[in-house]
Design an enzyme around this catalytic site. Structure first.
Site, PDB file in Angstrom:
ATOM      1  N   SER A  58       3.079  18.509   2.424  1.00 38.20           N
ATOM      2  CA  SER A  58       3.280  19.568   1.434  1.00 38.20           C
ATOM      3  C   SER A  58       1.976  20.296   1.143  1.00 38.20           C
ATOM      4  O   SER A  58       0.887  19.776   1.415  1.00 38.20           O
ATOM      5  CB  SER A  58       3.827  19.018   0.106  1.00 38.20           C
ATOM      6  OG  SER A  58       5.050  18.375   0.287  1.00 38.20           O
ATOM      7  N   ASP A 111       0.317  -2.852   4.385  1.00 40.43           N
ATOM      8  CA  ASP A 111      -0.491  -3.641   5.308  1.00 40.43           C
ATOM      9  C   ASP A 111       0.414  -4.591   6.090  1.00 40.43           C
ATOM     10  O   ASP A 111       1.496  -4.973   5.622  1.00 40.43           O
ATOM     11  CB  ASP A 111      -1.546  -4.459   4.556  1.00 40.43           C
ATOM     12  CG  ASP A 111      -2.618  -3.595   3.919  1.00 40.43           C
ATOM     13  OD1 ASP A 111      -2.789  -2.447   4.360  1.00 40.43           O
ATOM     14  OD2 ASP A 111      -3.270  -4.053   2.968  1.00 40.43           O
TER      15      ASP A 111
END
Length: 798
Positions: A249, A324
């Protein structure tokens, strides 16, 4: 024969009349009176020229009930798709082809998290946001029970089940997943690190490079918020999703010091995958003490983007790394345990059952460690990389979402402090909240819960799950998050690029874009001090990429022009290219083809075909290209399949030769015929459009647009060898508002405000969008009521 012709003619007439009758039956009405039980008072709904509902109610509950009814009337099938993605129930509705994607979402934990978030939402008690959400759900279900269901249900032989608050949280979960770039990127980076080594990674931008553009921070002393301590296979799987992914965006807010009016000028265009209908539904809601014009997700009562008469809020993706992966070490004495240091932790499991249309239910097991769900069974890239369990540690599923509370507070905020407090409630996904108000304030907050990682941890390479030092430590307080409040520069802007160091000097890792869009925005804004609603449109519609120009010039510098004398004209055109993507230019047509083959020849021998295609789908390709081309120690240039050592110049020259030959076959021998518009296609696909001939009915096509890689008006496509570029994402709306005239703000959607195929508002904005035009966001009550051709009155009923 005459009798047969007469019979056939009669049958044809009956068929035509049947089709016309069906269309009339399905065509939605935007006028008349309806009774809705539960309303306290009459609600008036005026639909403007583009089908935007303007809702006038006497109470908050009536307003949100009416919004729920109207939203379902216009976007029920879209709501259906989004809640089924987030709840992992697509196969139940669409069949066994969607089983894998359901298993993926259940393993990732989004349906489970929706249940947990809903329980926490209910545990808050009788809050204003719960009352509003309940009223909205009531309105949605009243349409499901009594309204004319969209034709998609008829074609699928299905009926919608009642809508619930848990569904609403499932939709929030879908939205949150679309930001999870880690699943696309980290397995590939880990593969590169293990199989190729650091020398190869050095030629890529795995982390942000110094030459990239950073968003400057400006921390205020006046605002205080609570410290909150505490590859290709996957790409192919995600392409089955019947709803688009949120991808990027732009947003910028200019203070009165740089505008003609002396008031704040607000701009936002969220980048989302193209779809029919497009993602945002516009609605304007008025009741005593509240006036808000918002862009809504189907099924969510509060605008994610929008404005009142005194403040405006927009968003972009923060792109922070909040996921992660831990490669676990199994306990040799117990395969149902993992080791962290010397301590053993159990692997737990749960059974999930997925109902499949036309088939028996499928039961499967989800196994979890203390780090999170084990992803090997549902992500083939991970399974191919290691036999050890790999757990996904994802911030979003670590605690219940407060997104609904945050959005309600933002919509109803009366001060900048209240918006800052609401932003602090958002733990994931990471969002850049952009703000401007009538008082002259401008602001940007990076809203997310940011984990503290050990220095040794590389956030994009699988961590050793048994290493005590690799475990997440704790959290940074929200006051440390990147932000800028009323900076001296006179503007704030975000374009998915890296924020500068935090207050304590931390560069927080992420999947950031290189900042080319941000740089164009910043340079343009600071070039003058008299911006207004009309002049700023040229920036929002700009399709210039300066880095592509530099790349093209560099590539030309690597070839021997004498070898390409027959193609002197197109090379001259590329040499003077200014980076715009006008449809009659030939330079972009050659540039993207040449770039593709350059990268392919350099990387495919190391990554394989699938690995290379996966690389093209990550943020790294855009972020790395300039560095990749110019890095003098780049080892990718050598083709490992040959005995000789290939050079950069040889690879780039060979790529040009292939490109010129392919373009000649594709568009003709004369490069004058290689217009960019011939290489660009654009279509907004519907979930049922993959089944021919339904694509002719539901998909929306437009004229070619100025497709580009990373310009401000980003109309993105996948780099490929075919040389035909299908625009797959772009601005999902373009909003501009000058606080000197709030009621004169403008916007445009890619298709239309309605999701009903038989509505005149299904695609009535597509030409405006393709041609870079805007239409008003009406808020003036007198104008709305005077010009509206359609009025619906919702009355209290039994």
């Amino acid at each position: 024969m005459k009798k047969l012709a007469s019979i056939l003619g009669a049958l044809l007439l009956i068929l035509v009349l049947g089709v016309l009758g069906f269309i009339l039956w399905q065509t939605p009405s935007y006028k008349g009176e309806l009774q809705l039980s539960g309303l306290g008072n009459e609600v008036e709904v005026y639909f403007d020229k583009f089908g935007v509902p303007h809702i006038y109610a006497q109470s908050e509950a009536d307003a949100y009930q009416a919004l729920g009814y109207i939203h379902a009337k216009e976007r029920l099938f879209q709501l259906e798709m989004m809640r089924r993605v987030g709840s992992g129930t697509l196969a139940e509705f669409l069949g066994p082809d969607l089983l894998e994607i359901d298993q993926f979402f259940h393993t990732l934990g989004i349906p489970k998290h929706a249940k947990e978030s809903n329980a926490a939402f209910l545990a808050q008690g009788d809050t204003p946001w719960k009352r509003a959400a309940d009223a909205y759900v009531t309105g949605v279900n009243q349409f499901i029970e009594n309204g004319q269901l969209p034709v998609e249900y008829l074609l699928l032989g299905e009926k919608p089940r009642p809508y619930t608050l848990e569904d609403m949280h499932s939709i929030i979960g879908y939205m949150s997943f679309t930001f999870a770039m880690g699943l696309k990127t980290d397995p590939l980076v880990t593969k590169m690190a293990r199989e190729l080594g650091p020398d190869y990674l050095a030629s890529l931008s795995v982390q942000t490079l110094p030459e990239h553009h950073f968003i400057p921070n400006h921390y205020p002393d006046s605002l205080k918020t609570e410290n909150l301590l505490v590859t290709s296979e996957l790409t192919a799987l995600l392409e089955k999703l019947p709803v688009p992914l949120l991808e990027g965006s732009n947003a910028w807010v200019i203070s009165g010091s740089r505008t003609k009016s002396g008031q704040v000028l607000f701009n936002n265009d969220t980048h989302i995958g193209f779809a029919s209908p497009s993602v945002w539904f516009e609605a304007h809601v008025e009741y005593p003490g509240f006036s808000f014009y918002g862009n809504h997700l189907a099924g969510v009562p509060f605008g994610l983007v929008g404005h009142s008469r005194h403040h405006s809020v927009g968003l972009t993706m923060f792109e922070n790394d909040d996921q992660d992966f831990f490669e676990e070490k199994l306990n040799p004495s117990n395969p149902n345990e993992i080791l962290i240091g010397e301590q053993a932790f159990p692997i737990t499991s749960r059974k999930e059952t997925i109902h499949v249309k036309g088939k028996d239910p499928v039961e499967f097991e989800v196994r979890e460690t203390v780090h999170g769900p084990i992803m090997n069974p549902v992500v083939k890239e991970i399974a191919a990389l290691t036999q050890n369990p790999v757990s996904s540690w994802w911030v979003y599923i670590l605690e219940p979402t407060k997104a609904l509370e945050a959005l309600y507070q933002i919509n109803h905020a009366e001060t900048m402090q209240q918006v800052a407090d609401a932003a602090a409630l958002i733990h994931a996904p990471g969002l850049n909240i952009m703000y401007g108000d009538k008082a002259g304030n401008i602001a940007w907050w990076a809203a997310a819960k940011l984990p503290i990682r050990a220095e040794k941890v590389h956030s994009k390479i699988f961590a050793d799950g048994s290493d005590l030092e690799s475990q997440p430590k704790s959290w940074y307080p929200f006051t440390e998050n990147p932000q800028s409040i009323n900076p001296p520069s006179g503007f704030v802007a975000s374009a998915n690029n890296q924020p500068d160091t935090t207050r304590s000097g931390i560069f927080f890792p992420g999947y950031y874009y290189p900042g080319e869009r941000w740089n164009r925005i910043a340079k343009t804004i600071t070039s003058r001090e008299d911006w207004d609603l009309e002049s700023i449109q040229s920036l929002q519609l700009e399709t210039i990429n300066e880095v592509s120009v530099a790349n093209a010039k560099f590539m030309i510098s690597q070839i021997d022009r004498r070898q390409f004398e027959d193609n002197a004209q197109i090379l001259d055109d590329l040499a003077i290219w200014e980076g715009n993507h006008a449809l009659k230019l030939s330079a972009p047509t050659l540039y993207y083809k040449w770039l593709y083959h350059t990268l392919r020849l350099a990387m495919e021998d190391e990554l394989g075909k699938e690995g290379f295609e996966a690389y093209l789908q990550t943020f790294m390709m855009i972020r790395s290209t300039r560095h990749f081309l110019t890095h003098e120690e780049n080892r990718w240039w050598d083709n490992r399949a040959t005995d000789v050592l290939e050079s950069r110049a040889e690879i780039i020259s060979e790529a040009l030769k292939i490109s010129l030959e392919e373009l000649s076959k594709q568009f003709g021998d004369s490069s004058r015929d290689w217009d960019w518009e011939k290489a660009v296609t654009i279509e907004h696909p519907h979930p049922l459009g993959a089944q021919k001939p339904l694509d002719k009915i539901f998909n929306v096509k437009t004229d070619a647009v100025e497709a580009n890689e990373e310009a401000v008006n980003k109309l993105a496509f996948k780099l490929n060898g075919e040389g035909i570029y299908k625009v797959i994402s772009g601005p999902a709306m373009r909003i501009i508002m000058d606080f000197a005239d709030v009621e004169g703000s403008v916007s445009v959607l890619p298709t239309g405000n309605s999701g009903n195929r038989f509505s005149k508002h299904y695609a009535d904005q597509k030409e405006l969008y393709a041609k870079g035009k805007y239409r008003p966001q009406l808020m003036n009550e007198e104008t709305i009521k005077e010009k509206s051709e359609n009025k619906m009155v919702l009355k209290p009923g039994n």
